[in-house]
Scaffold this motif. Structure first.
Motif, PDB file in Angstrom:
ATOM      1  N   ARG A 183       0.917  -1.199  -0.144  1.00 18.57           N
ATOM      2  CA  ARG A 183       0.086  -0.109  -0.104  1.00 18.57           C
ATOM      3  C   ARG A 183       1.052   1.326   0.061  1.00 18.57           C
ATOM      4  O   ARG A 183       1.886   1.243   0.659  1.00 18.57           O
ATOM      5  CB  ARG A 183      -1.108   0.060   1.131  1.00 18.57           C
ATOM      6  CG  ARG A 183      -1.837  -1.179   1.362  1.00 18.57           C
ATOM      7  CD  ARG A 183      -2.647  -1.175   2.758  1.00 18.57           C
ATOM      8  NE  ARG A 183      -3.377  -2.494   2.869  1.00 18.57           N
ATOM      9  CZ  ARG A 183      -4.444  -2.678   2.476  1.00 18.57           C
ATOM     10  NH1 ARG A 183      -5.238  -1.614   2.276  1.00 18.57           N
ATOM     11  NH2 ARG A 183      -5.198  -3.899   2.833  1.00 18.57           N
ATOM     12  N   GLN A 187      -3.243   5.064   0.769  1.00 22.13           N
ATOM     13  CA  GLN A 187      -3.875   3.868   1.090  1.00 22.13           C
ATOM     14  C   GLN A 187      -3.739   3.449   2.471  1.00 22.13           C
ATOM     15  O   GLN A 187      -4.858   2.955   3.252  1.00 22.13           O
ATOM     16  CB  GLN A 187      -3.500   2.653   0.161  1.00 22.13           C
ATOM     17  CG  GLN A 187      -3.698   3.068  -1.310  1.00 22.13           C
ATOM     18  CD  GLN A 187      -3.221   1.993  -2.346  1.00 22.13           C
ATOM     19  OE1 GLN A 187      -2.181   1.364  -2.044  1.00 22.13           O
ATOM     20  NE2 GLN A 187      -3.738   1.716  -3.551  1.00 22.13           N
ATOM     21  N   LEU A 188      -2.490   3.593   3.001  1.00 17.14           N
ATOM     22  CA  LEU A 188      -2.327   3.432   4.516  1.00 17.14           C
ATOM     23  C   LEU A 188      -3.114   4.382   5.386  1.00 17.14           C
ATOM     24  O   LEU A 188      -3.731   3.796   6.259  1.00 17.14           O
ATOM     25  CB  LEU A 188      -0.745   3.369   4.683  1.00 17.14           C
ATOM     26  CG  LEU A 188       0.194   2.181   4.173  1.00 17.14           C
ATOM     27  CD1 LEU A 188       1.759   2.570   4.497  1.00 17.14           C
ATOM     28  CD2 LEU A 188      -0.371   0.821   5.020  1.00 17.14           C
ATOM     29  N   GLU A 191      -6.828   3.068   5.214  1.00 22.13           N
ATOM     30  CA  GLU A 191      -6.828   1.925   5.943  1.00 22.13           C
ATOM     31  C   GLU A 191      -6.928   2.148   7.620  1.00 22.13           C
ATOM     32  O   GLU A 191      -7.520   1.527   8.572  1.00 22.13           O
ATOM     33  CB  GLU A 191      -6.115   0.872   5.448  1.00 22.13           C
ATOM     34  CG  GLU A 191      -6.359  -0.729   5.934  1.00 22.13           C
ATOM     35  CD  GLU A 191      -7.585  -1.204   5.531  1.00 22.13           C
ATOM     36  OE1 GLU A 191      -7.838  -2.413   5.840  1.00 22.13           O
ATOM     37  OE2 GLU A 191      -8.367  -0.491   4.609  1.00 22.13           O
TER      38      GLU A 191
END
Length: 302
Positions: A183, A187-188, A191
């Motif tokens: 990722r 994206q991290l 999430e």
């Protein structure tokens, strides 16, 4: 010598005050006869406040209110957390390592990325730290591992399933970012936000709360100077960023001349399982992590 006037205190019963004022004075151990009303002979809360401000050293203000003794049963999630923590400390010989990081450049980079993030989630320190950890773990596979002490087997993982220790109303939970190494920063960040919210509102699936291979724990602004986090068994390492502070530091300019600058400094703490991880490996990992964090372009590079 002139005669000294002797004042006789007015009995508390003759003091004009409402029941609420009398009760407050009683709670504060104040004799109403010693309080002088500001107007019309009736004592008010403002008169008590003025009395306290002028007599702060007289011991009239109690240190605190008396609470009730109570017993709270340790059950459910809280009990499982307690048992897991006890098992980790009982079975794992922890050792801690703390290193100081200059995060001035990283914070500048983070601010620049957030300024143009648009609809993307706001970047905190954690996505950068996780990205740096994922870059280094192939070089330090013994940190991304589980240790089965009964079988005497260490399982080193190729994927990074990174646990994020999160405080929830029900207690500490560790939601897991699957394949964190695949990722990017945005994206991290997304999430982390999703999993933290799911853990807090109780909607997290059991598969999202298990299976981590290494854990990051952070208390944010309350992170303190250093921590000694407890390893999330059967993992062998846990990493904890601490609070960012500003300090004057000696910094060399392009010509090599030192000058004093205000820099942003953060300690990062690690706890490792000494049965599996040697002190040299932990220290080497921390120094390589320091190089990435202090030069964030290396984190963003492929």
């Amino acid at each position: 010598a002139e005669p000294v006037e002797v004042r006789t205190p007015t009995p508390a019963a003759k003091v004009l005050a409402s029941p609420a004022v009398r009760q407050r004075a009683k709670d504060l151990s104040i004799d109403l006869a010693e309080v002088r009303p500001a107007e019309d002979g009736r004592l008010r809360h403002a008169d008590l406040d003025a009395f306290l401000s002028y007599n702060a050293s007289g011991g009239f203000q109690p240190a605190g209110l008396k609470g009730k003794d109570e017993q709270v049963r340790v059950i459910g999630l809280r009990r499982r957390i307690a048992e897991n923590m006890a098992a980790s400390k009982r079975n794992i010989p922890h050792f801690a390592y703390v290193e100081e990081f200059d995060v001035t450049a990283l914070e500048e980079t983070r601010a620049q990325l957030n300024a143009g993030r648009g609809e993307r989630p706001k970047l905190t320190m954690l996505p950068f730290l996780i990205s740096a950890i994922c870059k280094l773990l192939p070089k330090y596979p013994m940190l991304n591992a589980h240790y089965d002490d009964e079988a005497g087997v260490v399982t080193r993982y190729g994927s990074v399933h990174l646990g994020i220790a999160a405080q929830t109303p029900g207690g500490l939970m560790v939601p897991v970012i699957r394949d964190a190494q695949s990722r990017n920063l945005w994206q991290l960040a997304a999430e982390i936000t999703r999993l933290a919210q799911a853990a807090r509102d109780g909607s997290a699936k059991s598969s999202e709360l298990s299976g981590s291979t290494i854990t990051v724990t952070s208390l944010g602004p309350m992170g303190g100077v250093a921590t000694t986090p407890v390893i999330n068994r059967p993992e062998v390492a846990i990493i904890g960023p601490n609070r960012i502070v500003e300090r004057p530091m000696f910094v060399k300019d392009a010509s090599g001349v030192e000058r004093i600058e205000k820099r942003k400094i953060m300690n990062i703490s690690m706890s490792c399982d000494h049965r599996v991880v040697d002190g040299w490996d932990a220290a080497s990992f921390a120094q390589d992590l320091k190089k990435l964090i202090e030069a964030p372009a290396l984190i963003l590079a492929g």
